[in-house]
Design a protein around this motif. Structure first.
Motif, PDB file in Angstrom:
ATOM      1  N   UNK A  33       0.825  -1.205   0.000  1.00 18.62           N
ATOM      2  CA  UNK A  33       0.000   0.000   0.000  1.00 18.62           C
ATOM      3  C   UNK A  33       0.862   1.260   0.000  1.00 18.62           C
ATOM      4  N   UNK A  34       1.998   1.209   0.668  1.00 15.83           N
ATOM      5  CA  UNK A  34       2.897   2.358   0.653  1.00 15.83           C
ATOM      6  C   UNK A  34       3.404   2.637  -0.750  1.00 15.83           C
ATOM      7  N   UNK A  35       3.792   1.582  -1.455  1.00 10.19           N
ATOM      8  CA  UNK A  35       4.254   1.748  -2.833  1.00 10.19           C
ATOM      9  C   UNK A  35       3.148   2.362  -3.689  1.00 10.19           C
ATOM     10  N   UNK A  36       1.918   1.894  -3.514  1.00 15.94           N
ATOM     11  CA  UNK A  36       0.791   2.424  -4.284  1.00 15.94           C
ATOM     12  C   UNK A  36       0.511   3.884  -3.938  1.00 15.94           C
ATOM     13  N   UNK A  37       0.518   4.216  -2.660  1.00 20.42           N
ATOM     14  CA  UNK A  37       0.156   5.560  -2.229  1.00 20.42           C
ATOM     15  C   UNK A  37       1.154   6.607  -2.689  1.00 20.42           C
ATOM     16  N   UNK A  38       2.429   6.243  -2.731  1.00 24.23           N
ATOM     17  CA  UNK A  38       3.457   7.226  -3.076  1.00 24.23           C
ATOM     18  C   UNK A  38       3.828   7.211  -4.561  1.00 24.23           C
ATOM     19  N   UNK A  39       3.125   6.405  -5.351  1.00 19.60           N
ATOM     20  CA  UNK A  39       3.482   6.261  -6.759  1.00 19.60           C
ATOM     21  C   UNK A  39       3.397   7.576  -7.529  1.00 19.60           C
ATOM     22  N   UNK A  40       2.504   8.474  -7.133  1.00 24.30           N
ATOM     23  CA  UNK A  40       2.298   9.714  -7.877  1.00 24.30           C
ATOM     24  C   UNK A  40       3.092  10.896  -7.314  1.00 24.30           C
ATOM     25  N   UNK A  41       3.815  10.690  -6.228  1.00 17.32           N
ATOM     26  CA  UNK A  41       4.572  11.801  -5.647  1.00 17.32           C
ATOM     27  C   UNK A  41       5.971  11.860  -6.251  1.00 17.32           C
ATOM     28  N   UNK A  42       6.395  13.090  -6.598  1.00 17.32           N
ATOM     29  CA  UNK A  42       7.707  13.244  -7.239  1.00 17.32           C
ATOM     30  C   UNK A  42       8.826  13.349  -6.216  1.00 17.32           C
ATOM     31  N   UNK A  43       8.485  13.613  -4.949  1.00 20.55           N
ATOM     32  CA  UNK A  43       9.519  13.805  -3.935  1.00 20.55           C
ATOM     33  C   UNK A  43       9.776  12.557  -3.103  1.00 20.55           C
ATOM     34  N   UNK A  44       9.106  11.449  -3.437  1.00 16.75           N
ATOM     35  CA  UNK A  44       9.250  10.192  -2.690  1.00 16.75           C
ATOM     36  C   UNK A  44       9.409   9.052  -3.686  1.00 16.75           C
ATOM     37  N   UNK A  45      10.320   8.130  -3.383  1.00 14.06           N
ATOM     38  CA  UNK A  45      10.432   6.893  -4.149  1.00 14.06           C
ATOM     39  C   UNK A  45      10.123   5.741  -3.193  1.00 14.06           C
ATOM     40  N   UNK A  90       9.690  -2.134  -3.618  1.00 18.07           N
ATOM     41  CA  UNK A  90      10.036  -3.341  -2.877  1.00 18.07           C
ATOM     42  C   UNK A  90      11.393  -3.810  -3.359  1.00 18.07           C
ATOM     43  N   UNK A  91      12.328  -3.943  -2.441  1.00 14.65           N
ATOM     44  CA  UNK A  91      13.671  -4.423  -2.749  1.00 14.65           C
ATOM     45  C   UNK A  91      13.919  -5.671  -1.923  1.00 14.65           C
ATOM     46  N   UNK A  92      14.079  -6.792  -2.603  1.00 15.71           N
ATOM     47  CA  UNK A  92      14.211  -8.036  -1.869  1.00 15.71           C
ATOM     48  C   UNK A  92      13.009  -8.327  -1.008  1.00 15.71           C
ATOM     49  N   UNK A  93      11.808  -8.019  -1.543  1.00 11.25           N
ATOM     50  CA  UNK A  93      10.545  -8.198  -0.818  1.00 11.25           C
ATOM     51  C   UNK A  93      10.444  -7.326   0.425  1.00 11.25           C
ATOM     52  N   UNK A  94      11.271  -6.310   0.522  1.00  7.97           N
ATOM     53  CA  UNK A  94      11.261  -5.407   1.670  1.00  7.97           C
ATOM     54  C   UNK A  94      10.957  -3.992   1.193  1.00  7.97           C
ATOM     55  N   UNK A  95      10.115  -3.291   1.938  1.00  2.40           N
ATOM     56  CA  UNK A  95       9.758  -1.925   1.588  1.00  2.40           C
ATOM     57  C   UNK A  95      10.964  -1.002   1.682  1.00  2.40           C
ATOM     58  N   UNK A  96      11.118  -0.162   0.668  1.00  3.67           N
ATOM     59  CA  UNK A  96      12.154   0.864   0.676  1.00  3.67           C
ATOM     60  C   UNK A  96      11.509   2.197   0.307  1.00  3.67           C
ATOM     61  N   UNK A  97      11.661   3.191   1.172  1.00  2.00           N
ATOM     62  CA  UNK A  97      11.131   4.528   0.918  1.00  2.00           C
ATOM     63  C   UNK A  97      12.303   5.501   0.906  1.00  2.00           C
ATOM     64  N   UNK A  98      12.492   6.211  -0.201  1.00  8.44           N
ATOM     65  CA  UNK A  98      13.572   7.186  -0.333  1.00  8.44           C
ATOM     66  C   UNK A  98      12.955   8.573  -0.332  1.00  8.44           C
ATOM     67  N   UNK A  99      13.415   9.415   0.603  1.00  9.18           N
ATOM     68  CA  UNK A  99      12.825  10.744   0.758  1.00  9.18           C
ATOM     69  C   UNK A  99      13.832  11.659   1.441  1.00  9.18           C
TER      70      UNK A  99
END
Length: 232
Positions: free
Chosen positions: A59-71, A74-83
């Motif tokens: 859900x995090x990947x889906x929610x932030x898909x449209x934001x330009x300031x957040x990447x 899933x990396x190795x089945x683990x959530x990764x958020x770059x901000x």
């Protein structure tokens, strides 16, 4: 030093709306999964925890898909958020209480989970695969600054309450503790009432005056019956 930096980083992630949104998603995922948790059909604490972690990641990947300031991916089945020049991962703390100790976390249980603590300790660059603006990287490239964040959360299966800690993870191979710095940024109280209070004896951030996105809470079990009786 690390405590002051963590204060700045969490404040920035809050101001941008990313941290409140992560907390809101986590609360909703946990309570939704509790609603559909069926021990009679084979569900247990493991399926609840693992399923919630995966749902939160997706859900995090889906929610932030449209934001330009957040990447978010899933990396190795683990959530990764770059901000804001840093990378955040997330995992559930062991136990069934929102008062779970963030120092009980184990980085060695997963190679992907261990990557951040090792990188912070070795001062490695972890932005492969992301084309972040040079000015953004420059603004967050202070010498000796941990680049990796971890969101450690706890959930109560009886009340649906959650607690969220954010910190700079560190490698424990030399007997060091698992964090350079960590703080409590959110915890539910019974009935979802504010203010948020710190864990006793834990030097926690005061998140009680910070806005949290509204959450649609689904009633469970006896709560549903009580609501039906009240409306009868």
């Amino acid at each position: 030093m690390h405590e002051d930096l963590l204060d700045e980083v969490t404040s920035d992630w809050k101001a941008s709306g990313v941290l409140p949104e992560l907390i809101g998603l986590l609360r909703d995922v946990w309570r939704t999964n509790l609603d559909r948790h069926e021990p009679a059909l084979g569900d247990d604490a493991v399926t609840l925890g693992m399923g919630s972690a995966r749902n939160f990641a997706n859900r995090t990947v889906q929610e932030f898909a449209q934001r330009v300031d957040v990447r978010a991916d899933l990396q190795g089945n683990s959530l990764r958020v770059v901000h804001l020049g840093r990378i955040l991962r997330a995992s559930k703390l062991p136990g069934k209480s929102v008062r779970a100790d963030p120092y009980s976390i184990d980085w060695d249980s997963s190679a992907t989970r261990h990557e951040g603590p090792a990188a912070n300790s070795q001062q490695l660059e972890l932005f492969e695969g992301f084309e972040l603006p040079e000015e953004e990287l420059a603004a967050n490239s202070a010498a000796g600054s941990p680049r990796y964040l971890h969101l450690a959360w706890a959930g109560d299966a009886e009340t649906g309450d959650v607690a969220v800690h954010v910190g700079f993870p560190r490698d424990t191979k030399d007997g060091a503790g698992p964090w350079f710095a960590v703080k409590l940024v959110y915890r539910d109280l019974p009935g979802d009432q504010l203010p948020i209070v710190p864990v006793t004896g834990y030097d926690a951030d005061r998140f009680d005056q910070r806005p949290v996105p509204p959450i649609a809470v689904r009633l469970r079990g006896t709560d549903q019956q009580a609501a039906a009786n009240d409306g009868a």
